[in-house]
Each structure stands twice: as structure tokens, then as C-alpha cells.
Scaffold this active site. Structure first.
Site, PDB file in Angstrom:
ATOM      1  CG  HIS A 121      -3.337  -3.562   3.527  1.00 46.54           C
ATOM      2  ND1 HIS A 121      -2.294  -2.915   4.156  1.00 46.54           N
ATOM      3  CD2 HIS A 121      -4.047  -2.597   2.905  1.00 46.54           C
ATOM      4  CE1 HIS A 121      -2.378  -1.619   3.934  1.00 46.54           C
ATOM      5  NE2 HIS A 121      -3.434  -1.378   3.176  1.00 46.54           N
TER       6      HIS A 121
ATOM      7  CD  GLU B  86      -0.646  -5.495   6.099  1.00 45.17           C
ATOM      8  OE1 GLU B  86      -0.414  -6.078   5.023  1.00 45.17           O
ATOM      9  OE2 GLU B  86      -0.934  -4.282   6.169  1.00 45.17           O
TER      10      GLU B  86
ATOM     11  CB  CYS C  37      -0.971  -0.055   1.181  1.00 43.71           C
ATOM     12  SG  CYS C  37      -2.329   1.114   1.040  1.00 43.71           S
TER      13      CYS C  37
END
Lengths: 222, 81
Positions: A195, A197, A87
Site C-alpha cells: 500500500h 498510500e 491490494c
């Protein structure tokens, strides 16, 4: 396997990446501060996390790309070290010249925060080597400036070299050729807007697939 | 001396903000308009021995940080104060 996660002023996914990688297991994690200039040669991977570095002033990632630690990261990447930018980290990679192209305001002008589907375009990268090509990953996005722009000529280079790693199935931000993530020609630098994560626990675990691929790649290296 | 820098998306890069504002103006009745683009203006004071040197240095600032050459173009003017 030593991994460095860089915190810029305004990064807000550094702890999420830390947590996600920690639960993935097998990594030795260190947080690094943008003003420091540590020796990176014993690191296996450097992570530029998401967030709003320098409040997105001027352009997203523009200031962070010129911070002291980035000189070290650029050196590290040029020597073949693995670097991932997620990002805002992807924006920093483009701003620093480690990846081609640029990220501009979403076509809709909206900040888009939702789960999306991306297609894995290639397994021939350290980031996707254990993921089947053409398979789908469910990953969240959260950005206002994620419209990836690259000239047609440079896009043809990306295709020729197999650098396009992820494409949106439903292009949410108007990116050129639906590009959601790409790597450099050497494949050691990877930038993506979604993302991973944030997709490593309850809702979707597809983000973990990228860490698993990385682990498998690093295992072959050592 | 003062420098004024204008940064815009390049012609080929779609400017969604400019497009939206243009549509609003048209809805308000300003129909004789097109190609509205929204950019950024950066003002700064500079201290160089000559206007030429100021121009050269401001150009470098634009190339290195103030504009992104992939998607943006810039122009600047140097004004004696």
C-alpha cells in the site's frame, strides 16, 4: 491532472489514497462509484483502491471486476490510460484480465499486516521512472490473498518485457518468484499488493516515491 | 433442473488449506491419505429447455465468473428435479 479513484462496495482505502495523493499535491481528485459509467477520457489516472470489495465473496476482486465501471476502465486502459490497482485493486486487475496471473490464499493461511521491504526491479515504467532500479522501498502490506501465481511460461514473458516492477525481499505470502507488483506489457496498468498510500506520512514516505514518479511521467506527457 | 458446480485449485497450484487439514488428519492417525484438496461447491436452480443447453450455459458461467481459469478448474453436473 485529473485522477479518478473508484469506490466499490467494501473498498476501504479509497479515502486513504485520496488523502495521500492530495498531500502529494498537483492532482485534481475525483471519487467515482462502481455502478456509474462515466466518460474517462479526460482522466490521467484511474485508481482501484484496496479493501474488501463485495466482501471478498467468491474470489477477491471477482465481483468488482464485473461491475459496470470496469468496462469503462478496461476501455480506458486499452487506449493507453494509466490504471493502478492496490491490494484488492490488484486482485481486481487480475480478475478483469488487465494483468496476467492470479492472487491466491497466502501460503501461511494468515492475514498478514506488516511493513515489508520490496526491491524496485525496473525504472522503465511510469510508476518507477524516478526511482533507482534495485533500490528498496519500505511499504506496508495487509492481505490474506496475496500469493501471486503465474505459469513459468508467462513469467518468462514478464521478464522478457520488463513487467516485474516490485519483488518481496522476504516473500511473506509465497508469491511466484517473489512478485509483489507488475505491470502489463504496455506499462500503463500497474498492480501491487503493498500500500503506497499508507506509506506517505509519519512512518515511511516511500509510497510517495511512486506518486512522484507518476507526476514526473504525467508532466512529460502534457 | 439443478446444477452443482465444483471449483478447485488446479493440480499445480498449492492449496495451503487442504495441506493443513491433511496434516491434521494424519496427526489424528489417519495415515493412509494424501492429496487432500478443499474446494467450493455452488448449487443453483436453472431453467433451460434442455439438459444440453443447461450444461452449455453453466459452463459459460464457470468460465466467465464462477472459476478463475488461471488457478482453478471446475466440473459440474446437471440434475433433473
Amino acid at each position: 491532472m485529473k485522477i479518478g479513484i473508484i469506490t466499490f462496495p467494501g473498498s476501504n482505502c479509497d479515502d486513504d489514497v485520496y488523502d495521500s495523493l492530495m498531500r502529494s499535491g498537483g492532482f485534481e481528485l475525483t471519487k467515482l462509484w462502481h455502478k456509474d459509467t462515466p466518460e474517462l477520457s479526460d482522466y490521467k489516472l484511474i485508481v482501484l483502491p484496496g479493501g474488501f470489495s463485495y466482501g471478498d465473496y467468491l474470489r477477491c476482486g471477482a465481483m468488482a471486476a464485473r461491475s459496470p465501471i470496469m468496462e469503462k476502465v478496461i476501455e480506458f486502459a486499452k487506449r493507453g490510460g494509466l490504471v493502478i490497482g492496490i491490494c484488492n485493486g490488484f486482485q481486481i486487475l487480475c480478475e478483469s484480465g488487465l494483468l496476467p496471473g492470479a492472487l491466491a490464499r497466502n501460503l501461511s493461511l494468515n492475514f498478514i499486516c506488516k511493513d515489508i521491504k520490496v526491491t524496485v526491479e525496473t525504472s522503465k515504467t511510469p510508476w518507477t521512472q524516478t526511482i533507482e532500479a534495485r533500490s528498496t522501498l519500505n511499504l506496508p502490506i495487509a492481505h490474506g490473498e496475496g500469493r501471486y501465481i503465474i505459469s513459468e511460461e508467462d513469467y518468462q514473458e514478464l521478464i522478457k518485457n520488463g513487467q516485474v516492477v516490485l519483488t518481496y525481499q522476504d516473500n511473506p505470502n509465497g508469491s511466484t518468484h517473489q512478485i509483489a507488483g507488475l505491470c502489463n506489457k504496455e506499462k500503463n496498468v500497474f498492480g501491487l499488493m503493498p500500500h503506497p498510500e499508507r506509506a506517505s506520512d509519519l512512518r515511511s514516505k516511500d509510497g510517495l516515491k511512486i506518486w512522484q514518479s507518476l507526476k514526473s511521467f504525467l508532466g512529460q506527457q502534457s | 433442473m439443478k446444477a452443482r458446480i465444483h471449483v478447485f485449485y488446479k493440480d499445480g497450484v498449492f492449496d495451503p488449506q487442504g495441506n493443513t487439514v491433511e496434516e491434521s488428519l494424519k496427526k489424528m492417525g489417519f495415515s493412509r491419505i494424501k492429496n487432500l484438496r478443499i474446494g467450493r461447491v455452488i448449487d443453483l436452480e436453472v431453467d433451460y429447455p434442455s439438459k444440453e443447453e443447461a450444461k452449455r450455459e453453466v459452463t459459460k458461467m464457470c468460465e466467465k465468473l464462477l472459476a478463475n481459469p488461471v488457478i482453478e478448474s471446475f466440473k459440474h453436473e446437471i440434475m433433473e428435479t
